[in-house]
Design a protein around this motif. Structure first.
Motif, PDB file in Angstrom:
ATOM      1  N   HIS A  68       0.804  -1.242   0.319  1.00  0.00           N
ATOM      2  CA  HIS A  68       0.269  -0.209  -0.141  1.00  0.00           C
ATOM      3  C   HIS A  68       0.938   1.440  -0.219  1.00  0.00           C
ATOM      4  N   ASN A  69       2.435   1.188  -0.768  1.00  0.00           N
ATOM      5  CA  ASN A  69       2.500   2.236  -0.562  1.00  0.00           C
ATOM      6  C   ASN A  69       3.250   3.451   0.139  1.00  0.00           C
ATOM      7  N   GLN A  70       3.219   2.514   1.671  1.00  0.00           N
ATOM      8  CA  GLN A  70       3.610   3.395   2.683  1.00  0.00           C
ATOM      9  C   GLN A  70       2.807   3.328   3.288  1.00  0.00           C
ATOM     10  N   ASP A  71       1.687   3.430   2.764  1.00  0.00           N
ATOM     11  CA  ASP A  71       0.160   4.279   3.864  1.00  0.00           C
ATOM     12  C   ASP A  71       0.760   3.837   5.025  1.00  0.00           C
ATOM     13  N   LEU A  72       0.826   5.367   5.646  1.00  0.00           N
ATOM     14  CA  LEU A  72       0.762   4.230   7.230  1.00  0.00           C
ATOM     15  C   LEU A  72      -0.727   3.933   7.985  1.00  0.00           C
ATOM     16  N   GLY A  98      13.668  -1.326  13.356  1.00  0.00           N
ATOM     17  CA  GLY A  98      14.417  -0.453  12.586  1.00  0.00           C
ATOM     18  C   GLY A  98      14.213   0.401  10.798  1.00  0.00           C
ATOM     19  N   TYR A  99      12.683  -0.506  11.544  1.00  0.00           N
ATOM     20  CA  TYR A  99      12.271   0.880   9.767  1.00  0.00           C
ATOM     21  C   TYR A  99      12.049   2.315  10.257  1.00  0.00           C
ATOM     22  N   PRO A 100      13.140   3.134   9.003  1.00  0.00           N
ATOM     23  CA  PRO A 100      12.864   4.521   8.934  1.00  0.00           C
ATOM     24  C   PRO A 100      11.615   4.866   9.001  1.00  0.00           C
ATOM     25  N   CYS A 101      10.943   5.931  10.187  1.00  0.00           N
ATOM     26  CA  CYS A 101       9.395   6.564   9.998  1.00  0.00           C
ATOM     27  C   CYS A 101       9.866   7.704  10.844  1.00  0.00           C
TER      28      CYS A 101
END
Length: 451
Positions: A422-426, A448-451
């Motif tokens: 979903h295209n990084q849609d949080l 450890g995921y960049p956000c």
């Protein structure tokens, strides 16, 4: 013309009914009689005839009223009207109302034979034309067989080779592999294509019911048999009978089917009179008949009669390269029925489909796509639109491929896959995962995921 044609004679005069019954029976027709129009309608409801011969002048319900009632019910059975009060006006009125022809009393025997023969030939041609139209409409040639893998191409070649023969065919394949579609393709490409295609599921009915369905029965042959009935094999005369799950037939029915193939004749339940039929048998089984013969549960002589030409149908897991083609085929089939239409599938969802095991084969894939189209709010199918069993099984397969993993690793893998789809849609990912957006952010930071 079918020598087993069923003719219903309707006349309030007993002598006339007897005379016509005698003439028609000598011609080989199956004759039934009724003394008035109301009785005739009851007989037609119980057992539709191929031809009705009706007197015009009768008490209760006359011949013209009977004809009008049949046409109002969309009954396309040809009707020959008869009367002792012959007149041009009566004849014209009858023909305008849809009668096939008109006979005056007293009868000339040769006229009866000729008109009846013409009416039945007309009925037979109408059936052939209708069957042809339906086949052209449904396009049961090769269009409904989708795929380009080596396994399915081999099936195409087998269909092309066997279709132009009259050999018995045995289809072997798992449930859901499309055995009936292949049987229809054989029929549609054969010299019998204008004739009927009749499908019978050998595993769906109890033995007593299946025997009656297959072979037909005579009136009074068992409790509830209030009228004679044609069996499915008889209805398939000059066409093809597709007998699915033949392995489930009882030993008694196996013996009777063997006789059909050897002698080309049947006997209705409750009758000792043999009836010749011209039918091609295409049998199918998800079970290995060769193994059943060795186990003593399937007749060896019947197996060899069925096993003239065998077509092995590969399961979907062995033709995974066909899954994208099949998926698009089902999207076109069901997607256009929705508003707005569903026209495609996301690459991530397609990846799930191609990695799934498909125990239900093509039928399971079709149901999965139909369900996804019904549930998706988008014009494209996404992973979350697919059945949970497909999503879960694919994730489990990926985990097992790299060895046993911890729950934390499995959770991380699933969360990252949803985000990727979903295209990084949080917000959308959190909603799909059933957690709060803040919870998702906390887990991503932990991974450890960049956000």
């Amino acid at each position: 013309m079918d020598v087993h044609s069923h003719v219903l004679v309707v006349d309030d005069d007993e002598d006339t009914r007897g005379l016509l019954s005698e003439i028609l029976a000598k011609e080989g027709y199956d004759v039934e009689t009724a003394s008035d129009g109301k009785t005739a309608l009851e007989r037609i409801t119980d057992r539709p005839p191929d031809l009705v011969m009706s007197d015009i002048h009768m008490p209760s319900l006359d011949g013209m009223s009977l004809l009008e009632e049949l046409r109002s019910r969309n009954q396309d059975v040809p009707v020959i009207l008869m009367t002792a009060f012959g007149s041009l006006k009566t004849a014209v009125d009858g023909l305008r109302s849809g009668a096939f022809d008109y006979l005056s009393k007293p009868f000339i025997v040769d006229d009866i034979r000729l008109v009846v023969r013409r009416a039945l030939e007309h009925k037979h041609l109408s059936r052939q034309n209708q069957a042809l139209k339906e086949q052209l409409r449904d396009r049961y040639r090769f269009d409904n067989l989708v795929g380009s893998s080596a396994g399915i191409v081999s099936v195409y070649k087998s269909i092309a080779r066997v279709a132009h023969t009259d050999s018995t065919v045995l289809l072997q394949g798992e449930s859901g592999t499309g055995k009936e579609l292949i049987a229809r393709a054989v029929h549609a490409n054969s010299a019998r294509s204008a004739g009927p295609f009749v499908a019978v599921d050998g595993g769906s009915l109890a033995e007593t019911l299946l025997e009656s369905e297959l072979f037909g029965h005579e009136r009074g042959s068992f409790t509830g048999a209030v009228a004679s009935k044609k069996g499915l094999l008889e209805k398939a005369h000059q066409g093809t009978c597709f007998l699915d799950e033949v392995a489930d037939l009882s030993p008694v029915l196996q013996g009777k089917l063997l006789r059909v193939i050897q002698e080309r004749e049947i006997r209705r339940v409750g009758s000792n009179a043999p009836m010749n039929i011209d039918v091609r048998i295409i049998a199918a089984s998800k079970k290995d008949l060769d193994q059943l013969v060795k186990a003593g549960t399937f007749r060896e002589d019947l197996y060899y009669r069925l096993n003239v030409v065998t077509i092995q149908i590969p399961p979907l897991r062995e033709r995974a390269e066909d899954i994208p083609l099949l998926t698009q085929y089902f999207i076109q089939m069901y997607g256009q029925k929705k508003s707005p239409p569903v026209t495609g599938i996301a690459p991530e969802a397609m990846s799930l489909l191609t990695r799934y095991w498909w125990p239900g084969n093509i039928r399971e894939l079709e149901h999965a796509i139909e369900r996804a189209i019904a549930l998706t709010p988008q014009s494209v199918i996404f992973p979350e639109d697919l059945p949970q069993s497909i999503q879960t099984a694919t994730v489990q397969a990926a985990a097992q491929a790299r060895g046993w993993v911890t729950l934390a690793e499995l959770e991380k893998d699933h969360i990252l896959r949803v985000l990727e789809a979903h295209n990084q849609d949080l917000g959308r990912a959190a909603a799909i995962l059933g957690i709060h957006r803040k919870t998702l952010l906390r887990k991503l930071r932990y991974f450890g995921y960049p956000c």
